[in-house]
Design an enzyme around this catalytic site. Structure first.
Site, PDB file in Angstrom:
ATOM      1  N   SER A  93       0.795  -1.233   0.000  1.00  0.00           N
ATOM      2  CA  SER A  93       0.000   0.000   0.000  1.00  0.00           C
ATOM      3  C   SER A  93       0.826   1.281   0.000  1.00  0.00           C
ATOM      4  O   SER A  93       0.255   2.377  -0.078  1.00  0.00           O
ATOM      5  CB  SER A  93      -0.953   0.011   1.195  1.00  0.00           C
ATOM      6  OG  SER A  93      -2.027  -0.877   0.973  1.00  0.00           O
ATOM      7  N   LYS A  96       0.096   3.791  -2.651  1.00  0.00           N
ATOM      8  CA  LYS A  96      -0.919   4.848  -2.550  1.00  0.00           C
ATOM      9  C   LYS A  96      -0.315   6.244  -2.437  1.00  0.00           C
ATOM     10  O   LYS A  96      -1.014   7.236  -2.668  1.00  0.00           O
ATOM     11  CB  LYS A  96      -1.843   4.550  -1.367  1.00  0.00           C
ATOM     12  CG  LYS A  96      -2.660   3.262  -1.525  1.00  0.00           C
ATOM     13  CD  LYS A  96      -3.562   3.022  -0.330  1.00  0.00           C
ATOM     14  CE  LYS A  96      -4.494   1.840  -0.538  1.00  0.00           C
ATOM     15  NZ  LYS A  96      -3.872   0.546  -0.278  1.00  0.00           N
ATOM     16  N   SER A 150      -5.914   3.400   4.382  1.00  0.00           N
ATOM     17  CA  SER A 150      -5.351   2.549   3.332  1.00  0.00           C
ATOM     18  C   SER A 150      -6.426   1.788   2.575  1.00  0.00           C
ATOM     19  O   SER A 150      -6.246   0.620   2.210  1.00  0.00           O
ATOM     20  CB  SER A 150      -4.323   1.562   3.922  1.00  0.00           C
ATOM     21  OG  SER A 150      -3.454   1.098   2.916  1.00  0.00           O
TER      22      SER A 150
END
Length: 315
Positions: A93, A96, A150
């Site tokens: 993640s 991101k 997230s």
């Protein structure tokens, strides 16, 4: 076609003198060229960046705790620690951060996004904010869900808002990464769920995070531990939602070394990527640092190593 041969100093955390021949009409080069009174002015691409080629290790850090890790002085352009920073790894993640960077570059915070069915990711274990097809959220709400909680569904919603599809957005991610100098990366989605063709390096993540932190809204969001908002469901009713950070330093569950303040960052975890974390921190003088740990064996190991790495700031 005009060709220049230039001999300049490639500045950064290491000095490397080399001669490079290139086409000034090509946008893919290591120098930014500007026309000042019809004269070409060359500025090294990495003049304001850290540059590292070899490991920079420390006796106070257990190198076996993760696959790759680094600590960069943002203003000083010093590499305080580096292990395997150019090894291609899954970012989970932390992906991101690039998604948020593009959203802040291309979008408007108060724009309304209508969530599509593609955002309702069915993959087991996928972190989701809970957005459903037809729900309406602002870009600012999506960014909080993306960076704090997230949420993978927030990532898809942002990708479709910016580019119309995840595939087109992935092309934009790769284009953006390349412009930043992150040439050892390839992205195929906006959230970081595992794919063998989705990878990056610790150094590339430094370049991406360094660009993202120039946006005040990005720093504001990653520095927030809890945020409550209301969005519109597909049936027109309102739903309140609270996003809480996944960063244990901000939650108070982990403590940074004395004299070091963690501003915020981005966590990432998948089976393939292991436990990952990128942070923005400051010392007592307010000088910023970017630290990265990739593929630690567990969350506790991740924070143990990150704390040790942050300890290098005070040396």
């Amino acid at each position: 076609m005009t060709i220049l041969t230039v001999s300049v100093l490639f500045t950064g955390c290491a000095d490397k003198k080399f001669t490079k021949e290139y086409d000034i009409t090509n946008s893919d080069y290591a120098y930014n060229i500007t026309n000042v009174a019809e004269n070409l002015t060359l500025k090294p691409f990495a003049a304001d960046l850290c540059v590292v080629s070899d490991n920079v290790l420390s006796d106070d850090i257990d190198d076996s705790l993760s696959e790759a890790a680094a600590l960069f002085g943002v203003d000083s352009r010093q590499v305080l620690y580096a292990k395997n920073v150019n090894e291609k790894l899954y970012p989970a993640s932390i992906t991101k951060v690039l998604t948020a960077l593009i959203a802040l570059e291309k979008g408007k915070l108060d724009d309304v996004i209508t969530v599509s069915k593609d955002a309702e990711i069915k993959e087991s274990g996928a972190q989701l904010c809970g957005f459903k097809e037809g729900d309406k959220i602002t870009l600012e709400q999506a960014l909080h869900g993306l960076l704090m909680y997230s949420g993978n569904d927030a990532g898809v919603a942002i990708a479709e808002y910016i580019s119309g599809s995840v595939e087109e957005f992935s092309d934009l991610m790769n284009e953006t990464a390349k412009k930043l100098g992150a040439t050892n990366s390839n992205f195929v989605n906006p959230h970081g769920l595992s794919d063998e063709n989705h990878y990056t390096t610790a150094y590339d993540l430094y370049l991406i995070f360094n660009a993202a932190m120039k946006y005040d809204k990005f720093v504001e969001i990653i520095n927030t531990d809890s945020w409550t908002t209301s969005y519109t469901l597909s049936n027109g009713s309102s739903k309140e939602i609270t996003f809480k950070t996944t960063n244990l330093y901000l939650k108070g569950d982990e403590k940074s070394p004395e004299g070091v303040t963690v501003i915020g960052g981005k966590t990432g975890t998948t089976n393939a990527a292991g436990s990952c974390l990128v942070l923005l921190s400051k010392n007592e003088s307010g000088n910023p640092y970017i630290s990265i740990v990739l593929k630690a064996g567990s969350r506790s190991i991740l924070y143990t190593q990150m704390t040790d790495i942050l300890g290098e700031i005070n040396k």
